[in-house]
Design an enzyme around this catalytic site. Structure first.
Site, PDB file in Angstrom:
ATOM      1  N   ASN A 134      75.888  63.582 -34.433  1.00 42.00           N
ATOM      2  CA  ASN A 134      77.054  63.616 -35.300  1.00 42.00           C
ATOM      3  C   ASN A 134      78.311  63.229 -34.542  1.00 42.00           C
ATOM      4  O   ASN A 134      78.855  62.149 -34.731  1.00 42.00           O
ATOM      5  CB  ASN A 134      77.209  64.994 -35.942  1.00 42.00           C
ATOM      6  CG  ASN A 134      78.191  64.975 -37.091  1.00 42.00           C
ATOM      7  OD1 ASN A 134      78.974  64.040 -37.249  1.00 42.00           O
ATOM      8  ND2 ASN A 134      78.168  65.991 -37.907  1.00 42.00           N
ATOM      9  N   ASP A 135      78.733  64.099 -33.622  1.00 42.99           N
ATOM     10  CA  ASP A 135      79.980  63.826 -32.899  1.00 42.99           C
ATOM     11  C   ASP A 135      79.920  62.508 -32.124  1.00 42.99           C
ATOM     12  O   ASP A 135      80.926  61.832 -31.974  1.00 42.99           O
ATOM     13  CB  ASP A 135      80.280  64.967 -31.930  1.00 42.99           C
ATOM     14  CG  ASP A 135      80.584  66.266 -32.672  1.00 42.99           C
ATOM     15  OD1 ASP A 135      81.044  66.176 -33.822  1.00 42.99           O
ATOM     16  OD2 ASP A 135      80.349  67.345 -32.114  1.00 42.99           O
ATOM     17  N   THR A 136      78.729  62.146 -31.626  1.00 44.16           N
ATOM     18  CA  THR A 136      78.624  60.950 -30.791  1.00 44.16           C
ATOM     19  C   THR A 136      78.729  59.658 -31.589  1.00 44.16           C
ATOM     20  O   THR A 136      78.743  58.578 -31.015  1.00 44.16           O
ATOM     21  CB  THR A 136      77.298  60.936 -30.002  1.00 44.16           C
ATOM     22  OG1 THR A 136      76.229  61.090 -30.924  1.00 44.16           O
ATOM     23  CG2 THR A 136      77.272  62.034 -28.972  1.00 44.16           C
TER      24      THR A 136
END
Lengths: 459, 110
Positions: A386-388
């Protein structure tokens, strides 16, 4: 040649094997041989030590080694690959503990006589760093094993308590330097242990790759400090190699997160879910589809990128992801994996996980290699990440601003396999989920992928 | 005189220390990111060399307390060595197994 000279030569050979082992890691083909060479070097060094003049308690030493081996070998043989981060953490911790004990024992062996200042300093550094590494690794292990929450643990005044403990530790170091007092050294041991625990508690799961490499480095430095105390060059070389490599790796991981080391260590990142300005994000329309739809969609692609994250490890979906890639390849579709450096819970976690599923390593592309290729991809399949892939990192004002990301949004279509709409670890809404190119498939990654493989095989 | 921070023997150790930093950085900066986990675990095994120090302090101890501490150190350090090397080998074994299946796949793909 005297016996001492021969022993020193053995130690020199061992030091060289350690360097060769690390050098071997520059290439996956030579890496395993390198590890064997280091094992041989270690065996030589241990064997030689038995012949040290003046060494007694041989029986006790052998018993201790047998106990260590009886516990260590089965543990490291049988643990599942998904539990690797914990295992690396705990084996690192015991090394730090051993280094602290060696320094401690050496000091007690002076028998109350005040040793030279530099000797005391080396002992103190060994005790302090070794114990912090031991206690910190133990907490990292407990977090990774999910015996306690992986989220940051915070309480009011945390920074102040840690700062006081840090000052206390330095004060004790100075006090022992002046007085050579044994009780104060025990106090330092206790304070260091507490410091290790309290420093690691506020560090969240996604920041653990940085933490583990830092702890690794600390243990190396503690070993080097013991090397100074004992006057042993092998310990100095080995400890310093590890210390330097750990620091370098820590630096790389920080860069991959776009954050500074103090920020990672002290900010309790991810402790609160940051609700972005809108507040009504969940009401915004997203496009979702069934795994079967995606299977059909993939059948018409020419090039597919799979972007794995920690969710892949949690769902243990690495084998089925590989099956999907095989199925795609059997249809003449090109597939590669785009790996973010901090995806997972330790540096390179995704690579080991996928290697376990027999994914050839030339299909595992680092972020810098993968990004230029994403523009040519028909589908970017995001599995448990997600964050990446969050485009918010490219804009100012977000907690993850400046973090390099995988440009999933360059692909013609983006497919997210997600359990829910919950944001990633950083707690930031991911705009990519609402992008018009994006399709969401909700559910367990393993089940979803299984259905996708079936649907792909049929179409 | 013994209290001086730098006498010759120490300078020798310091030299080794400083040069090792450079060797470490030089060698590690060539490790590709796919091998970062084995790197950590491998360097983990290497710092298990503290076992030698542990053997020495146990082998030269003269009191019950130092014997206990030294004994514990030997156990922990042995755990570190055997665990570190075994885990690293398990990881690298997986990376090794690639070339043959990979070629087959490429042929199918072409």
């Amino acid at each position: 040649m005297s016996r001492g000279t021969i022993l020193d030569l053995c130690y020199l050979v061992a030091a060289v094997t350690f360097i060769l082992a690390l050098k071997g890691l520059s290439n996956p083909k030579r890496a395993r041989t390198g590890n064997f060479i280091a094992m041989a070097g270690m065996a030589l060094a241990i064997g030689a030590t038995f012949f040290q003049p003046g060494l007694s308690h041989i029986g006790l030493i052998v018993i201790g080694m047998v106990i260590g081996a009886v516990v260590g070998i089965p543990a490291s043989r049988m643990v599942k690959m998904t539990a690797m981060p914990q295992l690396v953490a705990i084996f690192n911790g015991v090394g730090g503990g051993a280094a602290a004990l060696v320094a401690m024992t050496e000091f007690l062996g002076f028998g109350g006589q005040k040793p030279a200042t530099y000797v005391t300093l080396e002992v103190l550094v060994g005790v302090l760093i070794g114990t912090v590494s031991f206690a910190g690794s133990a907490i990292a292990f407990i977090k990774l094993q999910e015996l306690i929450t992986g989220r940051p643990i915070t309480y009011p005044g945390q920074q102040i308590v840690n700062a006081l403990l840090g000052i206390g530790a330095i004060g004790l170091v100075i006090a022992v330097l002046i007085t050579a007092s044994t009780p104060l050294l025990w106090a330092l041991l206790a304070v260091s242990a507490l410091l290790g625990v309290l420093l690691v508690l506020p560090i969240g799961g996604a920041d653990v790759p940085v933490l583990i490499s830092l702890l690794n480095s600390l243990t190396g430095l503690a070993v080097a400090a013991s090397g100074f105390t004992l006057g042993n060059n092998l310990l100095i070389v080995a400890g310093t190699l590890v210390g330097a490599s750990g620091l370098l790796l820590t630096q790389m991981m920080c860069k991959a997160m776009g954050r500074s080391l103090p920020n990672i260590l002290f900010s309790a990142f991810g402790s609160a879910t940051i609700t972005s300005s809108g507040g009504s994000q969940e009401d915004r329309p997203v496009r979702s589809a069934t795994p079967e739809d995606i299977g059909v969609m993939l059948a018409y692609a020419h090039k597919v990128a799979i972007i794995p994250g920690y969710g892949l490890a949690v769902a243990q979906a690495q084998h089925i992801a590989r099956e999907l890639a095989d199925e795609l390849e059997s249809k003449g579709i090109e597939v590669f994996y785009a790996i973010h450096p901090v995806a997972g819970r330790m540096p390179g976690h995704m690579n080991v996980l996928l290697a376990e599923a027999n994914v050839p390593y030339d299909k595992l592309l680092e972020m810098d290699e993968a990004n230029p290729q994403l523009g040519q991809c028909d589908v970017a399949l995001v599995v448990g990440a997600n964050d990446t892939v969050n485009p918010a990192a490219r804009e100012a004002g977000s907690p993850i601003s400046g973090m390099p990301i995988i440009n999933a949004d360059d692909a013609a279509q983006v497919v997210f396999l997600k359990r829910s709409m919950r944001p990633g670890f950083a707690g930031i809404e991911n705009e990519l989920l609402f992008n018009e190119k994006t399709t969401l498939v909700f559910g367990d990654a393993k089940e979803t992928l299984t259905k996708m493989v079936a649907s792909l095989a049929a179409s | 005189m013994g209290d001086a921070i730098l006498h010759n023997a120490n300078l020798g150790y310091l030299t080794v220390f400083v040069l090792s930093i450079f060797v470490g950085i030089e060698v590690i900066s060539k490790v590709p990111s796919i091998l970062h986990t084995p790197l950590m675990s491998g360097s983990n095994a290497i710092h298990g060399v503290i076992l030698i120090g542990s053997m020495w302090v146990l082998g030269t101890s003269h009191s019950t307390l130092t014997e206990i501490l030294g004994f514990l150190a030997v156990i922990l350090a042995t755990l570190n060595v055997v665990g570190g090397f075994t885990v690293t080998d398990r990881m690298l074994e997986m990376f090794k197994a690639k070339p043959e299946p990979k070629k087959k796949e490429e042929e199918v793909a072409k």
